[in-house]
Scaffold this motif. Structure first.
Motif, PDB file in Angstrom:
ATOM      1  N   THR A   8      31.279  49.785  38.680  1.00  9.68           N
ATOM      2  CA  THR A   8      30.818  50.646  39.784  1.00  9.68           C
ATOM      3  C   THR A   8      29.725  49.977  40.618  1.00  9.68           C
ATOM      4  O   THR A   8      29.193  50.589  41.534  1.00  9.68           O
ATOM      5  N   SER A   9      29.335  48.751  40.265  1.00 10.40           N
ATOM      6  CA  SER A   9      28.265  48.098  41.044  1.00 10.40           C
ATOM      7  C   SER A   9      28.632  46.638  41.304  1.00 10.40           C
ATOM      8  O   SER A   9      27.845  45.741  41.074  1.00 10.40           O
ATOM      9  N   GLN A  10      29.850  46.460  41.809  1.00 13.13           N
ATOM     10  CA  GLN A  10      30.389  45.106  41.948  1.00 13.13           C
ATOM     11  C   GLN A  10      30.147  44.515  43.320  1.00 13.13           C
ATOM     12  O   GLN A  10      30.034  45.248  44.300  1.00 13.13           O
ATOM     13  N   ALA A  11      30.117  43.186  43.364  1.00 21.72           N
ATOM     14  CA  ALA A  11      29.948  42.487  44.630  1.00 21.72           C
ATOM     15  C   ALA A  11      31.330  42.285  45.257  1.00 21.72           C
ATOM     16  O   ALA A  11      31.900  41.194  45.221  1.00 21.72           O
ATOM     17  N   ASP A  12      31.863  43.361  45.825  1.00 17.58           N
ATOM     18  CA  ASP A  12      33.081  43.309  46.626  1.00 17.58           C
ATOM     19  C   ASP A  12      34.338  42.823  45.885  1.00 17.58           C
ATOM     20  O   ASP A  12      35.066  41.977  46.393  1.00 17.58           O
ATOM     21  N   TRP A  13      34.575  43.319  44.680  1.00 15.28           N
ATOM     22  CA  TRP A  13      35.875  43.110  44.040  1.00 15.28           C
ATOM     23  C   TRP A  13      36.264  44.412  43.341  1.00 15.28           C
ATOM     24  O   TRP A  13      35.420  45.265  43.091  1.00 15.28           O
ATOM     25  N   SER A  14      37.544  44.527  43.036  1.00 14.00           N
ATOM     26  CA  SER A  14      38.040  45.822  42.594  1.00 14.00           C
ATOM     27  C   SER A  14      38.671  45.742  41.205  1.00 14.00           C
ATOM     28  O   SER A  14      39.593  44.955  40.974  1.00 14.00           O
ATOM     29  N   LEU A  15      38.191  46.580  40.297  1.00 11.14           N
ATOM     30  CA  LEU A  15      38.814  46.646  38.968  1.00 11.14           C
ATOM     31  C   LEU A  15      40.261  47.114  39.091  1.00 11.14           C
ATOM     32  O   LEU A  15      41.160  46.565  38.453  1.00 11.14           O
ATOM     33  N   ASP A  16      40.483  48.111  39.930  1.00 11.22           N
ATOM     34  CA  ASP A  16      41.827  48.668  40.066  1.00 11.22           C
ATOM     35  C   ASP A  16      42.816  47.592  40.535  1.00 11.22           C
ATOM     36  O   ASP A  16      43.976  47.583  40.130  1.00 11.22           O
ATOM     37  N   PHE A  17      42.343  46.658  41.351  1.00 12.42           N
ATOM     38  CA  PHE A  17      43.197  45.567  41.828  1.00 12.42           C
ATOM     39  C   PHE A  17      43.351  44.484  40.754  1.00 12.42           C
ATOM     40  O   PHE A  17      44.431  43.935  40.551  1.00 12.42           O
ATOM     41  N   ASP A  18      42.241  44.175  40.068  1.00 17.23           N
ATOM     42  CA  ASP A  18      42.230  43.026  39.146  1.00 17.23           C
ATOM     43  C   ASP A  18      42.701  43.357  37.727  1.00 17.23           C
ATOM     44  O   ASP A  18      42.965  42.444  36.941  1.00 17.23           O
TER      45      ASP A  18
END
Ligand code: HEM
Length: 343
Positions: free
Chosen positions: A174-184
């Motif tokens: 929830t505090s990522q530098a512009d990447w997505s768990l849902d995508f990765d």
């Protein structure tokens, strides 16, 4: 030890602030006046008393506010926490690691009593008391990964090891530098790193993966990564780019010192005992340029790093649009003095 928790926000009115002590202990990531990707890994935990490296999982003045911010993000988008079915055991491993570490390192804030599989957890800052049966998810209000990472600062990825690779099969992000768990989610080490410029050709990822596969339970490790963020926002996700992307255009020469933040990630690596998964916590620290400038050697060095950085990295890290203004602001703190390596 008594710890005061800040009443602050990471969105909206952005009342986030660092105390003088938080600035002093900020994990400034540059040990020289230039920056290139490297496999900058060292042993963890361990570091000066009071530093973010001292304990397994650093707890600081932002703890309660960060957990509130995570709850807001999850209420809006539950897919920020995902765990493929084979990762539940890794979730329990992580829960154990965090509970044991916090109770040991911050006994005034957390306690854990264990009688076989009957566990009793107390989290004083968040007002949580929970009796549960270890390895029985029906005795917790949600899965073990979600339960414990709603109570631990930073993002958490859980990697499954197979076919000589690591697979991103679970996480709380929830505090990522512009990447997505849902995508990765479900990708392997090389797949999720594909957008990073330069590093693969430099051999950084081959070396890093080899190192990670050899990590054992006996020794955990850490590295620092960094980027730049406009406003003290934790949730800089692609999902919410429409909320924070336009804020990059609000930077002016007058407000750049207060609104532009250096964002440092303290990343750690832990081999987990039952699942053999690798835990990868990513703890985010934010500091405005004007607060950084209270330490003259940091401002001087940051000026040189950002002035001379490879344009591909400035673009990837998302601050190219404001680079000139940032560098101009920091130039006033650079007296041209020679510096020696080391932080
Ligand atoms: C960036 C995950 C370990 C080096 C990233 C990104 C993700 C990620 C999701 C963002 C990629 C994007 O733009 O979509 C992970 C996970 C790791 C891990 C889950 C744990 C297994 C490492 C290690 C290194 C490394 C050990 C060592 C060199 C990098 C670099 C970037 C990156 C250089 C670019 C960061 C930037 O410029 O801001 N990583 N990573 N990663 N990772 Fe990793």
């Amino acid at each position: 030890m008594t710890m005061q928790f800040n009443d602050e926000t990471f969105r909206g009115d952005y009342t986030f602030h660092n105390s003088p002590e938080a600035i002093r202990r900020f994990p400034f990531p540059f040990d020289r006046d230039s920056y290139a990707y490297s496999v900058n890994i060292e042993q963890h935990p361990g570091g000066p008393a009071g530093s973010p490296f001292e304990f397994a999982f650093d707890v600081d003045e932002h703890y309660v506010a960060e957990m509130n911010d995570r709850a807001i993000t999850l209420a809006d988008d539950p897919m920020r926490c995902q765990s493929l079915p084979h990762m539940e055991l890794a979730g329990w491993d992580l829960l154990e690691l965090i509970m044991v570490s916090k109770a040991r390192d911050y006994p005034e804030l957390f306690s854990l009593s264990r009688d076989g599989t009957s566990w009793h957890w107390i989290n004083k800052p968040l007002g949580i008391e929970q009796r549960f049966t270890f390895l029985d998810a029906t005795t917790l209000p949600c899965g073990p990964l979600e339960y414990i990472t709603r109570q631990a600062q930073g993002d958490f990825a859980l990697l499954h090891e197979r076919e000589g690779n690591l697979w991103l099969d679970a996480g709380m992000i929830t505090s990522q530098a512009d990447w997505s768990l849902d995508f990765d989610v479900g990708m392997n080490f090389f797949e999720w790193h594909a957008p990073v410029p330069k590093a693969r050709k430099m051999g950084v990822f081959d070396k890093a993966l080899k190192f990670l596969l050899a990590v054992t339970q006996e020794q955990s490790y850490r590295r620092l990564n960094w980027t730049m963020t406009v406003n003290p926002r934790l949730d800089t996700s692609p999902e919410n780019y429409h909320k924070w992307g336009p804020e990059k255009r609000t930077i002016t020469p007058e407000n750049v010192g207060a609104k532009q933040f250096l964002r440092v990630e303290l990343q750690t690596f832990w081999r987990l005992p039952r699942s053999n998964a690798l835990a990868f916590p990513i703890r985010c620290y934010l500091c405005s340029l004007e607060d950084l400038a209270s330490q003259p050697k940091w401002a001087r060095r940051l000026h040189r790093v950002l002035r001379d950085i490879d344009p591909d990295l400035a673009e990837y890290k998302g601050f190219a649009v404001n680079q000139e203004m940032i560098v101009k602001y920091l130039a006033q703190f650079d007296d041209g003095a020679e510096t020696s390596p080391g932080i």
